[in-house]
Motif scaffolding. Structure first.
Motif, PDB file in Angstrom:
ATOM      1  N   ARG A 134       0.858  -1.183   0.000  1.00 39.64           N
ATOM      2  CA  ARG A 134       0.000   0.000   0.000  1.00 39.64           C
ATOM      3  C   ARG A 134       0.893   1.231   0.000  1.00 39.64           C
ATOM      4  O   ARG A 134       1.855   1.312   0.771  1.00 39.64           O
ATOM      5  N   ASP A 187       0.978   5.750  -1.415  1.00 42.13           N
ATOM      6  CA  ASP A 187       0.298   6.891  -2.028  1.00 42.13           C
ATOM      7  C   ASP A 187       0.880   7.079  -3.424  1.00 42.13           C
ATOM      8  O   ASP A 187       2.069   7.408  -3.565  1.00 42.13           O
ATOM      9  N   TRP A 238      -4.370  -2.689  -9.372  1.00 41.97           N
ATOM     10  CA  TRP A 238      -4.333  -1.965  -8.109  1.00 41.97           C
ATOM     11  C   TRP A 238      -5.734  -1.519  -7.752  1.00 41.97           C
ATOM     12  O   TRP A 238      -6.604  -1.375  -8.614  1.00 41.97           O
ATOM     13  N   ASP A 296      -8.154   3.421  -2.571  1.00 41.47           N
ATOM     14  CA  ASP A 296      -8.963   3.668  -1.370  1.00 41.47           C
ATOM     15  C   ASP A 296      -9.782   4.926  -1.635  1.00 41.47           C
ATOM     16  O   ASP A 296      -9.353   6.044  -1.364  1.00 41.47           O
ATOM     17  N   PRO A 352      -4.251   6.927  -2.294  1.00 41.04           N
ATOM     18  CA  PRO A 352      -3.788   5.693  -1.646  1.00 41.04           C
ATOM     19  C   PRO A 352      -4.201   4.476  -2.472  1.00 41.04           C
ATOM     20  O   PRO A 352      -5.376   4.323  -2.819  1.00 41.04           O
ATOM     21  N   THR A 404      -3.653   0.078  -3.165  1.00 42.81           N
ATOM     22  CA  THR A 404      -3.235  -1.233  -2.676  1.00 42.81           C
ATOM     23  C   THR A 404      -2.930  -2.110  -3.872  1.00 42.81           C
ATOM     24  O   THR A 404      -3.712  -2.156  -4.832  1.00 42.81           O
TER      25      THR A 404
END
Length: 403
Positions: free
Chosen positions: A129, A131, A371, A374, A393, A395
């Motif tokens: 995870r 940014d 990906w 969020d 953000p 993941t």
């Protein structure tokens, strides 16, 4: 957004900025020439109107700046600030920078840009995870511009942070503009002085040695202040816009995973995805101009001395120009895109931005074909001149570790 069903657009309104496209639609349909009486400016929102205004630099002048707050402040503009000049001075100063941004020279940067992307991605190894903005999107253009300007890597982050801070505003507030504060050249003074003693193959050295004929017909080199202005313009324009473009690529492809999968399968589609992103979510939504003479538009006389906002982001979704304009489609055939402007002020760095975005997306997709964003933690940047993400953000799936 409407107030008691009255159409209203305000570039400083953060609620509108979250999703301005319904407002743009109403502007095109109901008020193709709109007047904001609170901040005293006019708006053109249709593709054809924006197109004509971008071409007509005599009527819609850049001489007082391309940003509403700067036009309204009436600050003194230093010579050499390309974004804030009209011909003939603009053409003379642009020709100097054009030497650096030739297609051949820009294309020659691809191996170095790819290396910078790989180094940024290597630092994310083992991270599930992160940014997207701070870890990748902001870093790549910062390194590229630093390389072009000849700024040591150790100083590049600080230079970018200072340039970025100049665009920041308090949410819902205007940019603070002080007299003779455009642009902020002190950041680069020490690098210019050092490069004068240590020439290299970079933009600073090129500008230090460039000879040209100025508006008075005198053949000369650039003054130190003129060089500082040039460097500041390149640094500011090249960092922020490209970073925001990469951020939009990250979120749009996450929202359209089927199109992202197509790019992974066939990277030759990546340039089309970049063009569609530039259309669908441009980083700069409006270009401001100073109206030099009375002009009649849509039955209304716009008086000389007015500020005019040209809504490029609205033009990019005008159904009179684009089929199904509110749909993101990487297979769309795109021509005559106006995200980089049009006419005499067409962005000199457009080919560099496209190259950076292509290489960055190629390498990111190789490393992270899938990906998730969020969505609850997404944050728009607080600026009246750019619309893009402050934080994204994400993941990613980490490769399995086998014993």
């Amino acid at each position: 957004m409407a107030r008691a069903d009255r159409i209203y657009w305000d570039p400083f309104d953060r609620d509108i900025a979250r999703d301005p496209y319904p407002t743009y639609r109403r502007l095109r349909e109901e008020a193709p020439l709109y007047y904001n009486d609170e901040h005293d400016f006019y708006v053109l929102s249709r593709y054809d109107d924006v197109d004509r205004a971008l071409l007509d630099w005599q009527t819609f002048s850049s001489s007082r700046g391309p940003i509403l707050e700067i036009i309204k402040a009436g600050v003194e503009i230093p010579p050499g600030t390309l974004l804030m000049e009209d011909p003939p001075a603009h053409d003379i100063h642009r020709a100097l920078l054009a030497r650096v941004f030739t297609p051949r020279r820009v294309l020659s940067l691809e191996p170095q840009i790819r290396d910078m992307c790989l180094r940024s991605l290597d630092r994310l190894a083992g991270t599930g995870r992160f940014d997207l903005m701070t870890s990748f999107a902001n870093e790549v253009p910062m390194r590229v511009i630093g390389m072009l300007l000849g700024i040591p890597e150790s100083d590049q982050q600080g230079v970018r942070d200072r340039a970025d801070a100049n665009l920041r505003t308090e949410p819902g507030q205007q940019m603070r503009v002080s007299d003779q504060a455009i642009p902020h050249t002190d950041t680069f003074a020490e690098y210019i002085d050092w490069r004068a003693e240590h020439p290299s193959d970079d933009l600073m050295t090129e500008l230090l040695n460039a000879r040209f004929e100025d508006t008075e017909g005198v053949t000369r080199t650039l003054t130190r202040q003129e060089i500082l202005t040039y460097i500041t313009v390149v640094a500011g324009a090249g960092n922020e816009t490209t970073a925001r473009l990469l951020g939009w690529l990250g979120t749009l492809l996450a929202r359209h995973p089927e199109q992202r999968a197509e790019l992974v399968e066939d990277p030759r589609l990546i340039p089309k995805a970049i063009e569609e992103t530039l259309r669908f979510e441009p980083t700069g939504h409006a270009i401001a101009r100073y109206v030099t003479t009375d002009i009649e538009l849509h039955g209304t006389t716009v008086p000389a001395g007015s500020a005019m906002m040209l809504l490029v982001a609205s033009a990019n979704r005008d159904p009179g120009r684009w089929d199904d304009p509110d749909t993101f489609d990487i297979h769309r055939r795109i021509s005559n895109l106006r995200t980089f402007g049009f006419g005499t002020h067409y962005c000199l760095g457009a080919s560099l931005a496209r190259l950076e975005a292509r290489v960055a997306l190629e390498e990111f997709l190789k490393r992270f074909p899938v990906w998730e964003v969020d969505w609850e933690a997404l944050e728009l940047s607080s600026t009246s001149t750019m619309r893009g993400w402050e934080t994204v953000p994400v993941t990613v799936d980490l490769p399995a570790v086998h014993a």
